[in-house]
Design a protein around this motif. Sequence first.
Motif, mmCIF file in Angstrom:
data_model
loop_
_atom_site.group_PDB
_atom_site.id
_atom_site.type_symbol
_atom_site.label_atom_id
_atom_site.label_comp_id
_atom_site.label_asym_id
_atom_site.label_seq_id
_atom_site.Cartn_x
_atom_site.Cartn_y
_atom_site.Cartn_z
ATOM 1 N N LEU A 93 -37.063 39.820 -22.434
ATOM 2 C CA LEU A 93 -35.930 39.631 -23.341
ATOM 3 C C LEU A 93 -36.292 40.163 -24.723
ATOM 4 O O LEU A 93 -37.269 39.722 -25.334
ATOM 5 C CB LEU A 93 -35.548 38.153 -23.412
ATOM 6 N N GLY A 94 -35.476 41.083 -25.227
ATOM 7 C CA GLY A 94 -35.843 41.808 -26.445
ATOM 8 C C GLY A 94 -35.041 41.478 -27.674
ATOM 9 O O GLY A 94 -35.250 42.065 -28.728
ATOM 10 N N ASN A 95 -34.114 40.507 -27.578
ATOM 11 C CA ASN A 95 -33.311 40.147 -28.742
ATOM 12 C C ASN A 95 -33.906 38.893 -29.386
ATOM 13 O O ASN A 95 -35.108 38.656 -29.264
ATOM 14 C CB ASN A 95 -31.843 39.952 -28.313
ATOM 15 N N LYS A 96 -33.122 38.091 -30.017
ATOM 16 C CA LYS A 96 -33.624 36.881 -30.671
ATOM 17 C C LYS A 96 -34.230 35.934 -29.639
ATOM 18 O O LYS A 96 -33.603 35.631 -28.631
ATOM 19 C CB LYS A 96 -32.484 36.180 -31.403
ATOM 20 N N VAL A 97 -35.446 35.454 -29.896
ATOM 21 C CA VAL A 97 -36.110 34.480 -29.031
ATOM 22 C C VAL A 97 -36.507 33.305 -29.917
ATOM 23 O O VAL A 97 -37.368 33.427 -30.784
ATOM 24 C CB VAL A 97 -37.334 35.093 -28.338
ATOM 25 N N ILE A 98 -35.853 32.170 -29.699
ATOM 26 C CA ILE A 98 -35.989 31.026 -30.604
ATOM 27 C C ILE A 98 -36.184 29.745 -29.805
ATOM 28 O O ILE A 98 -35.510 29.516 -28.795
ATOM 29 C CB ILE A 98 -34.734 30.888 -31.491
ATOM 30 N N THR A 99 -37.102 28.906 -30.258
ATOM 31 C CA THR A 99 -37.273 27.567 -29.710
ATOM 32 C C THR A 99 -36.688 26.572 -30.694
ATOM 33 O O THR A 99 -37.145 26.484 -31.825
ATOM 34 C CB THR A 99 -38.760 27.240 -29.480
ATOM 35 N N ASN A 100 -35.654 25.843 -30.285
ATOM 36 C CA ASN A 100 -35.058 24.837 -31.169
ATOM 37 C C ASN A 100 -35.506 23.441 -30.768
ATOM 38 O O ASN A 100 -35.938 23.213 -29.641
ATOM 39 C CB ASN A 100 -33.522 24.934 -31.150
ATOM 40 N N SER A 101 -35.410 22.524 -31.697
ATOM 41 C CA SER A 101 -35.808 21.151 -31.420
ATOM 42 C C SER A 101 -35.029 20.222 -32.328
ATOM 43 O O SER A 101 -35.243 20.208 -33.537
ATOM 44 C CB SER A 101 -37.313 20.968 -31.634
ATOM 45 N N SER A 102 -34.096 19.469 -31.747
ATOM 46 C CA SER A 102 -33.278 18.517 -32.505
ATOM 47 C C SER A 102 -33.117 17.236 -31.704
ATOM 48 O O SER A 102 -32.001 16.760 -31.469
ATOM 49 C CB SER A 102 -31.906 19.124 -32.820
ATOM 50 N N ALA A 103 -34.256 16.734 -31.226
ATOM 51 C CA ALA A 103 -34.255 15.484 -30.455
ATOM 52 C C ALA A 103 -33.268 15.591 -29.293
ATOM 53 O O ALA A 103 -33.233 16.608 -28.603
ATOM 54 C CB ALA A 103 -33.970 14.290 -31.370
ATOM 55 N N CYS A 104 -32.432 14.571 -29.097
ATOM 56 C CA CYS A 104 -31.565 14.538 -27.921
ATOM 57 C C CYS A 104 -30.355 15.453 -28.039
ATOM 58 O O CYS A 104 -29.597 15.603 -27.071
ATOM 59 C CB CYS A 104 -31.113 13.104 -27.653
ATOM 60 N N ALA A 105 -30.151 16.071 -29.202
ATOM 61 C CA ALA A 105 -29.075 17.055 -29.377
ATOM 62 C C ALA A 105 -29.564 18.469 -29.087
ATOM 63 O O ALA A 105 -28.790 19.419 -29.202
ATOM 64 C CB ALA A 105 -28.522 16.970 -30.797
ATOM 65 N N THR A 106 -30.813 18.629 -28.690
ATOM 66 C CA THR A 106 -31.425 19.945 -28.532
ATOM 67 C C THR A 106 -30.677 20.844 -27.550
ATOM 68 O O THR A 106 -30.426 22.019 -27.835
ATOM 69 C CB THR A 106 -32.889 19.790 -28.075
#
Length: 417
Positions: free
Chosen positions: A151-164
């Motif tokens: 995958l060559g576009n945006k690669v992001i790990t998000n973390s917002s508890a139970c709303a993740t």
Amino acid sequence: MVTGLGVVSPNGIGVPTFLYAIQNGISGVKFMPRYEELNFGCHLAGMPDFEWDNLKNYISDVTFHGLKGTNIGYGLVAALDAWADSGMPYETDEPHWDTGCVFGNSTADTEAMKNVIIRVDNREAKKLGSRVVEQAMNSGVTSYISGRLGLGNKVITNSSACATGTQAILMGYEYIKHGFAKRMLVGSTEHVDTYVYGAFDSMRVLSRKFNDRPELASRPMSLSAGGFIPGSGAGALVLEELDFALQRNAKIYAEVLGGSSNSGGQRLGGTMTAANSTGVVRCINEAMARARITATQIDLISGHLTATNADKQEIQNWCQALNRAGNDFPLTNSLKSMIGHCLSAAGSIESVAAILQIKHQFVHPNINLEDPNPEITNMVSVERLPIKMTKKEVNIVAKANFGFGDVNSCIILSKFN
């Protein structure tokens, strides 16, 4: 457009098994002997029947080393299954420049960190091996997914508890909407290990009444609810821009119409562990406005509804946001009744369930709701909280999740016409 689904759930791995389970009210909550040995108050968990050696069907033996019992493993399987379900091949010589990934989790692999601490204390740090960093970094899951698929576009790990999970879906949708990508692989994953589980148990927010009856323990909206059951797993969706999907004749499960993610700021009654109702209502109203729908168009609420005291407040917030109550309230269900609360993976697994209900035109049951809380049924009719699978026209679903830190996320999913 949603063109692919993948799921690792306590009550089913893979879309066909998961679909059967949610249609038939099958629980994935299990007794965990280890938690009894540790003298925890709760001895149960929503745990997938996951054969870790099956990971070798997805990645190389070299990469497999060290991933057993991690959220990375769950996430990889769900993401790669969703990719295959969308009709895309695993192998590619060039990166998919038009495709990115937003995949969330709540913590890095704490089991790997335990090994780090023990070996450093024993002055054996040189024996840790090269995989520890990959497992310990929060972005490990997206790194493995994007590397496997190119995958060559945006690669992001998000973390917002139970709303993740719902937030990850919304972020992917927004990147496509604003022209930054044509396709996004989105979702979230969770592995509740002993350390995370023990922390929740010490807060006394887990159910302790049903250790001998696991399948009855997760009881959202029930008068006899005694806390939530932690769960593990992952959910994944492939999102595509409409013309991009149609150009390759992709099947389309549903459409993401829009959504909102905000915070109550831990003000006006909001705290680290409790939602600010004003923020929740704003989030739901903003989601509807951005999706360009009215409250009366919502056929089904896929609630957060964890089987805690917060259930009553959540229903009250929905009533206020939608200005609907009694018999006029949308049908409402909580997948947590079957799988427990999968924390950062909750929103993505529940969104897969919401999309399957749209695709197959049914509403899954709220199991263990033989004694609905009268404080809830004083606001909405008990008939709007189905305890059996109901064949129903489901065109629009509001899917919301709320997390520690007073964070909220709501997405609006629709049948594709």
